[in-house]
Design a protein around this motif. Structure first.
Motif, mmCIF file in Angstrom:
data_model
loop_
_atom_site.group_PDB
_atom_site.id
_atom_site.type_symbol
_atom_site.label_atom_id
_atom_site.label_comp_id
_atom_site.label_asym_id
_atom_site.label_seq_id
_atom_site.Cartn_x
_atom_site.Cartn_y
_atom_site.Cartn_z
ATOM 1 N N ARG A 119 -36.253 -31.421 -76.887
ATOM 2 C CA ARG A 119 -37.213 -32.393 -77.406
ATOM 3 C C ARG A 119 -37.325 -32.302 -78.928
ATOM 4 O O ARG A 119 -37.403 -33.323 -79.620
ATOM 5 C CB ARG A 119 -38.592 -32.154 -76.768
ATOM 6 C CG ARG A 119 -38.664 -32.546 -75.297
ATOM 7 C CD ARG A 119 -40.108 -32.631 -74.821
ATOM 8 N NE ARG A 119 -40.777 -31.351 -74.936
ATOM 9 C CZ ARG A 119 -40.795 -30.434 -73.958
ATOM 10 N NH1 ARG A 119 -40.168 -30.662 -72.824
ATOM 11 N NH2 ARG A 119 -41.440 -29.300 -74.114
ATOM 12 N N ALA A 120 -37.297 -31.060 -79.449
ATOM 13 C CA ALA A 120 -37.362 -30.886 -80.904
ATOM 14 C C ALA A 120 -36.125 -31.465 -81.582
ATOM 15 O O ALA A 120 -36.213 -32.094 -82.652
ATOM 16 C CB ALA A 120 -37.511 -29.404 -81.248
ATOM 17 N N GLN A 121 -34.944 -31.259 -80.968
ATOM 18 C CA GLN A 121 -33.713 -31.802 -81.539
ATOM 19 C C GLN A 121 -33.746 -33.328 -81.529
ATOM 20 O O GLN A 121 -33.357 -33.968 -82.518
ATOM 21 C CB GLN A 121 -32.512 -31.281 -80.742
ATOM 22 C CG GLN A 121 -32.244 -29.790 -80.935
ATOM 23 C CD GLN A 121 -31.140 -29.277 -80.033
ATOM 24 O OE1 GLN A 121 -30.835 -29.895 -79.011
ATOM 25 N NE2 GLN A 121 -30.550 -28.154 -80.394
ATOM 26 N N THR A 132 -36.128 -34.461 -84.211
ATOM 27 C CA THR A 132 -35.534 -34.280 -85.542
ATOM 28 C C THR A 132 -34.528 -35.376 -85.843
ATOM 29 O O THR A 132 -34.488 -35.925 -86.958
ATOM 30 C CB THR A 132 -34.856 -32.901 -85.625
ATOM 31 O OG1 THR A 132 -35.832 -31.884 -85.392
ATOM 32 C CG2 THR A 132 -34.225 -32.684 -86.998
ATOM 33 N N ALA A 133 -33.676 -35.694 -84.844
ATOM 34 C CA ALA A 133 -32.687 -36.754 -85.046
ATOM 35 C C ALA A 133 -33.374 -38.090 -85.309
ATOM 36 O O ALA A 133 -32.938 -38.878 -86.171
ATOM 37 C CB ALA A 133 -31.772 -36.858 -83.827
ATOM 38 N N GLN A 134 -34.453 -38.373 -84.587
ATOM 39 C CA GLN A 134 -35.185 -39.618 -84.799
ATOM 40 C C GLN A 134 -35.787 -39.678 -86.196
ATOM 41 O O GLN A 134 -35.721 -40.718 -86.884
ATOM 42 C CB GLN A 134 -36.296 -39.749 -83.749
ATOM 43 C CG GLN A 134 -35.787 -39.971 -82.332
ATOM 44 C CD GLN A 134 -36.911 -39.986 -81.314
ATOM 45 O OE1 GLN A 134 -38.081 -39.808 -81.676
ATOM 46 N NE2 GLN A 134 -36.562 -40.181 -80.047
ATOM 47 N N GLU A 135 -36.363 -38.563 -86.647
ATOM 48 C CA GLU A 135 -36.969 -38.533 -87.977
ATOM 49 C C GLU A 135 -35.908 -38.684 -89.063
ATOM 50 O O GLU A 135 -36.130 -39.340 -90.092
ATOM 51 C CB GLU A 135 -37.757 -37.236 -88.170
ATOM 52 C CG GLU A 135 -38.982 -37.100 -87.273
ATOM 53 C CD GLU A 135 -40.012 -38.189 -87.539
ATOM 54 O OE1 GLU A 135 -40.103 -38.658 -88.694
ATOM 55 O OE2 GLU A 135 -40.713 -38.588 -86.594
ATOM 56 N N GLN A 136 -34.736 -38.033 -88.863
ATOM 57 C CA GLN A 136 -33.659 -38.161 -89.847
ATOM 58 C C GLN A 136 -33.171 -39.604 -89.922
ATOM 59 O O GLN A 136 -32.928 -40.135 -91.026
ATOM 60 C CB GLN A 136 -32.509 -37.219 -89.473
ATOM 61 C CG GLN A 136 -32.845 -35.743 -89.676
ATOM 62 C CD GLN A 136 -31.727 -34.848 -89.188
ATOM 63 O OE1 GLN A 136 -30.861 -35.266 -88.424
ATOM 64 N NE2 GLN A 136 -31.744 -33.592 -89.642
ATOM 65 N N ALA A 137 -32.999 -40.243 -88.761
ATOM 66 C CA ALA A 137 -32.567 -41.642 -88.754
ATOM 67 C C ALA A 137 -33.608 -42.535 -89.426
ATOM 68 O O ALA A 137 -33.268 -43.463 -90.184
ATOM 69 C CB ALA A 137 -32.328 -42.094 -87.307
ATOM 70 N N LYS A 138 -34.881 -42.237 -89.163
ATOM 71 C CA LYS A 138 -35.943 -43.033 -89.781
ATOM 72 C C LYS A 138 -35.938 -42.844 -91.296
ATOM 73 O O LYS A 138 -36.111 -43.816 -92.059
ATOM 74 C CB LYS A 138 -37.289 -42.606 -89.206
ATOM 75 C CG LYS A 138 -38.460 -43.422 -89.731
ATOM 76 C CD LYS A 138 -39.754 -42.986 -89.055
ATOM 77 C CE LYS A 138 -40.941 -43.794 -89.588
ATOM 78 N NZ LYS A 138 -42.214 -43.378 -88.945
ATOM 79 N N ALA A 139 -35.720 -41.614 -91.769
ATOM 80 C CA ALA A 139 -35.688 -41.355 -93.205
ATOM 81 C C ALA A 139 -34.526 -42.089 -93.859
ATOM 82 O O ALA A 139 -34.670 -42.670 -94.958
ATOM 83 C CB ALA A 139 -35.581 -39.847 -93.455
ATOM 84 N N GLN A 140 -33.354 -42.087 -93.207
ATOM 85 C CA GLN A 140 -32.198 -42.791 -93.764
ATOM 86 C C GLN A 140 -32.470 -44.296 -93.816
ATOM 87 O O GLN A 140 -32.116 -44.971 -94.793
ATOM 88 C CB GLN A 140 -30.960 -42.505 -92.909
ATOM 89 C CG GLN A 140 -30.485 -41.058 -92.988
ATOM 90 C CD GLN A 140 -29.330 -40.779 -92.036
ATOM 91 O OE1 GLN A 140 -28.938 -41.647 -91.240
ATOM 92 N NE2 GLN A 140 -28.789 -39.572 -92.116
#
Length: 236
Positions: A172-174, A177-185
């Motif tokens: 769930r953490a991974q 994290t992937a969702q947040e990274q995609a959102k930041a990009q």
């Protein structure tokens, strides 16, 4: 983990502990050992009672023998005094004591045989208890080692609830994290393209493009200047 799943896990753990306690081999072995010790103590108490009775009979036999010897001495003394009647009476007492001694001796022999049997039983039971104690401790050690190996294997393979939950949490953490990274990009791309604006940046889109162009042009000019200076030094 939902509150319902957490409650279910707690209930399952309690039920498993109750079942384990009801069928715990180590506790069963300890209980059997305690029962054997109790039997040994009861055997010792019975033996003590029998030995006490044996000693009591021996004391009664000794007392009867003294009375018989005394009666014979009295008979001898009566004969010396020419009192045959007293001598006969004393000898009758001696015969009564002799019969008493015979009865006491028979009872003593029976009790002594019983005492020997109880002693043999006690020694055999003591040896058996010592053997059982050794076997019990060996089995408990082997059982503890096997249980520890099972727990470690469950943890390493993810069969245990603890590591399984930890794996779910890590996944769930991974994912987060992937969702947040995609959102930041995506935010960076939108900010760079001008779709969204920095609230602290009051420039228009044209002004921002011009500033970026100036920065790029300034970098190109500095680069060309440095190259020219290096060429001039080499020619000089």
């Amino acid at each position: 983990m939902s509150i319902f799943k957490h409650a279910a896990d707690i209930l399952e753990a309690k039920v498993n502990r109750l079942l384990s306690r009801a069928e715990e081999p180590a506790e069963t072995l300890d209980l059997s050992y305690e029962k054997m010790l109790t039997s040994l103590q009861e055997g010792k108490r019975h033996l003590a009672d029998v030995v006490t009775e044996q000693i009591s009979l021996e004391n009664q036999i000794a007392q009867a023998q003294k009375q018989a010897a005394k009666a014979e001495d009295n008979a001898r003394m009566a004969l010396n005094a020419n009192r045959e009647d007293l001598a006969r009476s004393a000898l009758a007492e001696k015969q009564a004591e002799a019969q008493k001694i015979a009865a006491l001796q028979e009872a003593h022999d029976t009790v002594a045989a019983q005492a020997r049997k109880l002693m043999d039983y006690e020694h055999a039971l003591q040896d058996r208890i010592e053997q059982f104690h050794t076997q019990k401790e060996v089995m408990k050690s082997q059982m503890a080692a096997a249980q520890a190996q099972v727990k470690v294997t469950e943890s390493l393979t993810g069969l245990g609830h603890g590591l399984d939950d930890a794996g779910d949490a890590l996944r769930r953490a991974q994912d987060r994290t992937a969702q947040e990274q995609a959102k930041a990009q995506a935010m960076d791309g939108l900010l760079e393209s001008g779709v969204i604006n920095d609230p602290l940046d009051h420039r228009t889109q044209t002004e921002r493009e011009m500033d970026k162009l100036r920065v790029t042009s300034g970098v190109d000019d500095d680069l060309a200047r440095l190259k020219a200076e290096m060429t001039a030094r080499q020619d000089g």
